[in-house]
Design a protein around this motif. Structure first.
Motif, mmCIF file in Angstrom:
data_model
loop_
_atom_site.group_PDB
_atom_site.id
_atom_site.type_symbol
_atom_site.label_atom_id
_atom_site.label_comp_id
_atom_site.label_asym_id
_atom_site.label_seq_id
_atom_site.Cartn_x
_atom_site.Cartn_y
_atom_site.Cartn_z
ATOM 1 N N ASN A 207 1.132 -0.627 0.393
ATOM 2 C CA ASN A 207 -0.233 -0.067 0.310
ATOM 3 C C ASN A 207 0.614 1.397 -0.372
ATOM 4 O O ASN A 207 0.790 2.459 -1.194
ATOM 5 N N GLN A 211 1.204 4.039 -2.826
ATOM 6 C CA GLN A 211 1.197 5.344 -2.596
ATOM 7 C C GLN A 211 2.361 6.287 -3.477
ATOM 8 O O GLN A 211 2.366 7.127 -3.883
ATOM 9 N N GLY A 215 0.672 7.080 -6.214
ATOM 10 C CA GLY A 215 -0.071 7.874 -5.813
ATOM 11 C C GLY A 215 -1.777 7.703 -5.423
ATOM 12 O O GLY A 215 -2.037 5.907 -5.992
ATOM 13 N N ASP A 217 -4.682 5.669 -3.697
ATOM 14 C CA ASP A 217 -5.349 4.903 -2.083
ATOM 15 C C ASP A 217 -4.579 4.387 -2.567
ATOM 16 O O ASP A 217 -5.230 2.554 -1.530
ATOM 17 N N GLY A 218 -3.723 3.855 -3.115
ATOM 18 C CA GLY A 218 -3.002 2.410 -2.626
ATOM 19 C C GLY A 218 -2.916 1.200 -3.137
ATOM 20 O O GLY A 218 -4.404 0.691 -4.250
ATOM 21 N N SER A 269 -7.699 -2.092 -5.771
ATOM 22 C CA SER A 269 -7.318 -0.718 -5.513
ATOM 23 C C SER A 269 -7.941 1.003 -5.897
ATOM 24 O O SER A 269 -9.217 0.783 -6.687
#
Length: 355
Positions: A207, A211, A215, A217-218, A269
């Motif tokens: 996660n 990100q 980028g 929400d992971g 994701s």
């Protein structure tokens, strides 16, 4: 952990070749069909005991010859090892560690740990559960010899059980399967627990990496199982009950319905399940991120980072993701193949070699 050198004889397109590697990022570049992937394959072979590209050793023999050898030297934290992988003209395989022949492939596990990524690894995200089980099992087998032997025992018991189910009557099966099922439930429970722990551990790592690279929400990974239990004894009991209650249906189908051989993990994701609904770009990024998370897991579990093998992945990434990938390899010996090499690529001490 670092590969110091590899010597190839009659392997794929190589007649005889010695290659030495440095710490940090090693770039192997050149036009297609010159042997970049073959070189990386030979290193993976010495770590895992099989090729990432074929199940047949004879496919790796140079045309016109009758066998091959790969000799590799690896430097670990406290000592150096040699691994020799040989196939003779009779098709007989022999693996030696520090000059001594091993009797079981399990003895090879952990001598050289590798994390391998190529465009073909996209299968892990977009194809069948078998690909994701393969990913978990190869990683766990390298880190834990006990897991390797437990999984091997489970697969052998499962194969024998399925053979009995196909060949024997239901009445006969009810009389003889109790002992088989108890052993299968015990080994199956250990496999399930190890896989769950693996996915639960790499989930937050993946996660955070996702990100950073992409980028949003992971990335979220979740182990998927038909079992509701959480500890060894309860999982064992639940599996045993499923074996008993499903026997008549299994007899009709000819195979065992429950167990780790039927399980999976999901990859999502921003609330999107990537196998079914993700774009190819999302799937490609997710597969890379999971491999980088695996790298960190090795460090956490073994105290050493494995060797990272990246086969022709830069062409699949945009400039932003390419830069973040190369920066993320710092502190890890990375063997990277590509058709073009730009000296401006951001990376730590690079050794570049043209094939």
């Amino acid at each position: 952990m670092e590969v110091k050198s590899v010597v190839l004889k009659n392997f794929r397109n190589y007649e005889s070749r010695r290659v030495e590697f440095s710490s940090g990022l090693n770039v192997i570049y050149g036009e297609n069909a010159l042997g970049k992937t073959n070189l990386l394959e030979s290193i993976y072979l010495c770590g895992v005991g099989k090729s990432p590209r074929t199940n047949k050793d004879k496919d790796m023999i140079k045309m016109g010859t009758s066998g091959f050898s790969v000799s590799l030297t690896v430097q670990k934290q406290f000592r150096k090892h040699t691994v020799d992988y040989r196939l003779n003209d009779k098709g007989e395989k022999r693996i030696l560690i520090d000059g001594g022949s091993i009797a079981r492939i399990g003895e090879l596990m952990g001598v050289l740990n590798v994390v391998y990524f190529s465009p073909d690894e996209l299968k892990m995200v977009k194809e069948s559960p078998q690909e994701r089980r393969r990913f978990m099992d190869i990683s766990l087998c390298q880190q834990n010899k006990l897991y390797f032997y437990t999984l091997s025992k489970y697969n052998k018991l499962l194969q024998n059980r399925n053979k009995l189910i196909k060949e024997k009557s239901l009445e006969y099966l009810r009389d003889i399967l109790e002992v088989w099922d108890t052993q299968l439930a015990e080994t199956g429970a250990r496999v399930v627990l190890a896989r769950k722990a693996f996915i639960n551990t790499i989930n937050p790592i993946a996660n955070a990496i996702h990100q950073n690279i992409a980028g949003g929400d992971g990335l979220a990974l979740k182990y998927e199982t038909s079992l509701s239990s959480e500890n060894f004894e309860d999982i064992k009991a639940e599996l045993l009950e499923k074996f008993r209650s499903n026997l008549a249906r299994e007899k009709d189908l000819g195979y065992t319905l429950n167990g780790p051989h039927r399980e999976d993990f999901s990859i999502s994701s921003e609330g999107i399940e990537l196998r079914t609904f993700g774009s190819q770009g999302q799937q490609r990024t997710a597969s890379l991120v999971i491999k980088l998370a695996e790298l960190e897991y090795f460090k956490k579990e073994t105290g050493e980072k494995p060797v990272l093998i990246l086969d022709d992945v830069l062409s699949e990434l945009d400039d932003k993701r390419r830069e973040k990938l190369l920066v993320s390899t710092r502190g890890t010996q990375t063997l990277l193949s590509c058709t073009e090499y730009r000296e401006s690529e951001p990376a730590n001490l690079i050794k570049a070699g043209k094939v």
